[in-house]
Design a protein around this motif. Sequence first.
Motif, PDB file in Angstrom:
ATOM      1  N   GLY A 124      38.699  41.382  48.829  1.00  0.00           N
ATOM      2  CA  GLY A 124      38.112  40.055  48.987  1.00  0.00           C
ATOM      3  C   GLY A 124      37.805  39.384  47.665  1.00  0.00           C
ATOM      4  O   GLY A 124      37.842  40.016  46.604  1.00  0.00           O
ATOM      5  N   SER A 125      37.465  38.115  47.735  1.00  0.00           N
ATOM      6  CA  SER A 125      37.324  37.295  46.533  1.00  0.00           C
ATOM      7  C   SER A 125      36.043  37.570  45.769  1.00  0.00           C
ATOM      8  O   SER A 125      35.979  37.365  44.550  1.00  0.00           O
ATOM      9  CB  SER A 125      37.363  35.808  46.922  1.00  0.00           C
ATOM     10  OG  SER A 125      38.542  35.499  47.605  1.00  0.00           O
ATOM     11  N   PHE A 126      35.005  37.983  46.442  1.00  0.00           N
ATOM     12  CA  PHE A 126      33.678  38.206  45.868  1.00  0.00           C
ATOM     13  C   PHE A 126      33.282  36.971  45.067  1.00  0.00           C
ATOM     14  O   PHE A 126      33.321  35.868  45.579  1.00  0.00           O
ATOM     15  CB  PHE A 126      33.675  39.486  45.027  1.00  0.00           C
ATOM     16  CG  PHE A 126      32.291  39.943  44.620  1.00  0.00           C
ATOM     17  CD1 PHE A 126      31.276  40.056  45.563  1.00  0.00           C
ATOM     18  CD2 PHE A 126      31.995  40.238  43.310  1.00  0.00           C
ATOM     19  CE1 PHE A 126      29.996  40.465  45.207  1.00  0.00           C
ATOM     20  CE2 PHE A 126      30.720  40.642  42.943  1.00  0.00           C
ATOM     21  CZ  PHE A 126      29.719  40.758  43.894  1.00  0.00           C
ATOM     22  N   GLY A 127      32.950  37.077  43.796  1.00  0.00           N
ATOM     23  CA  GLY A 127      32.537  35.912  43.003  1.00  0.00           C
ATOM     24  C   GLY A 127      33.597  35.436  42.043  1.00  0.00           C
ATOM     25  O   GLY A 127      33.283  34.757  41.054  1.00  0.00           O
ATOM     26  N   SER A 128      34.864  35.757  42.327  1.00  0.00           N
ATOM     27  CA  SER A 128      35.921  35.464  41.352  1.00  0.00           C
ATOM     28  C   SER A 128      36.072  33.965  41.089  1.00  0.00           C
ATOM     29  O   SER A 128      36.222  33.546  39.941  1.00  0.00           O
ATOM     30  CB  SER A 128      37.251  36.052  41.819  1.00  0.00           C
ATOM     31  OG  SER A 128      37.622  35.553  43.099  1.00  0.00           O
ATOM     32  N   ALA A 129      36.026  33.134  42.135  1.00  0.00           N
ATOM     33  CA  ALA A 129      36.191  31.693  41.949  1.00  0.00           C
ATOM     34  C   ALA A 129      35.053  31.114  41.115  1.00  0.00           C
ATOM     35  O   ALA A 129      35.256  30.252  40.254  1.00  0.00           O
ATOM     36  CB  ALA A 129      36.254  31.002  43.304  1.00  0.00           C
ATOM     37  N   TYR A 130      33.853  31.591  41.370  1.00  0.00           N
ATOM     38  CA  TYR A 130      32.662  31.139  40.637  1.00  0.00           C
ATOM     39  C   TYR A 130      32.767  31.498  39.159  1.00  0.00           C
ATOM     40  O   TYR A 130      32.606  30.650  38.277  1.00  0.00           O
ATOM     41  CB  TYR A 130      31.453  31.798  41.293  1.00  0.00           C
ATOM     42  CG  TYR A 130      30.107  31.509  40.686  1.00  0.00           C
ATOM     43  CD1 TYR A 130      29.388  30.380  41.051  1.00  0.00           C
ATOM     44  CD2 TYR A 130      29.527  32.403  39.792  1.00  0.00           C
ATOM     45  CE1 TYR A 130      28.125  30.128  40.529  1.00  0.00           C
ATOM     46  CE2 TYR A 130      28.274  32.159  39.259  1.00  0.00           C
ATOM     47  CZ  TYR A 130      27.568  31.023  39.633  1.00  0.00           C
ATOM     48  OH  TYR A 130      26.325  30.790  39.102  1.00  0.00           O
ATOM     49  N   LEU A 131      33.056  32.747  38.872  1.00  0.00           N
ATOM     50  CA  LEU A 131      33.123  33.207  37.483  1.00  0.00           C
ATOM     51  C   LEU A 131      34.311  32.596  36.747  1.00  0.00           C
ATOM     52  O   LEU A 131      34.230  32.296  35.550  1.00  0.00           O
ATOM     53  CB  LEU A 131      33.206  34.733  37.448  1.00  0.00           C
ATOM     54  CG  LEU A 131      31.993  35.461  38.018  1.00  0.00           C
ATOM     55  CD1 LEU A 131      32.250  36.967  38.087  1.00  0.00           C
ATOM     56  CD2 LEU A 131      30.739  35.176  37.202  1.00  0.00           C
TER      57      LEU A 131
END
Length: 255
Positions: A124-131
């Motif tokens: 899953g994406s977890f916080g990748s888009a945010y970071l």
Amino acid sequence: MSTVAERESTQEILPLERWIDVIAQLLHGVRHVAVGASSPIPGSGALLARALSEVDSASSPTRVSILGSRTHNAFTNGGVELFDMAATGRIDAFFLGGGQIDGEANINLVGTGTYPRTEVRWPGSFGSAYLYHLIPRVILFREEHSRRVFVPRVDFVSASSIKRDADYRPGGPFALLTGLCLFRFNPVKRRFLLQSIHPGHSLEEVNDQTGFDFDLAQDMGQTPDPDTKRLALIRGRVRHEIAETYPHFASLLKA
């Protein structure tokens, strides 16, 4: 009869050691680098960058935060504090990977096929888009270099490289390191630029194993081996420090 120094200089360089050295070069001048979980190679590169910064009078020492480490991690609340520091501009570099990465540096951490009925499911994406949006120097790292990973277009965008004019986005892709080569990223063209090819590999092989188009750097050449000083740090101090979090990985490095 050869001297000890001559024997050490001709000792075989492991691919792992070369990747660690490349990562340290990409982190030169960084104030604070954070490393996520299950990332022994990026973690080792960050530790090498810190060791080198401590003897570089022209720059401040690099701070390293490795999630999962008790020694090399000042976070008191794990990922929550990581996200907070990223949002307030207190992390300068981070590492991301993906099951798929395309030529515009978009990342897929969800799975292959048509979402939500993906044929293969990843964590899953977890916080990748945010970071990805907030940290200025995001280094993409994926050891496997194949058309399965490096695709023309990802099946699902977990983290996008796109920056619209109206967006506040200090972060984004900086480079892509693989088991075959090193790419830099051109944010204006939104294309990768092949910077160097690791020893034992060729441009033909990189072309054959990459599913997207890329440009060639004018000074493209072979990825250099770490020099004697840096190799000694990798096999000594860095190997010892990374063993606290990744003992098995440390055993793969030469003593």
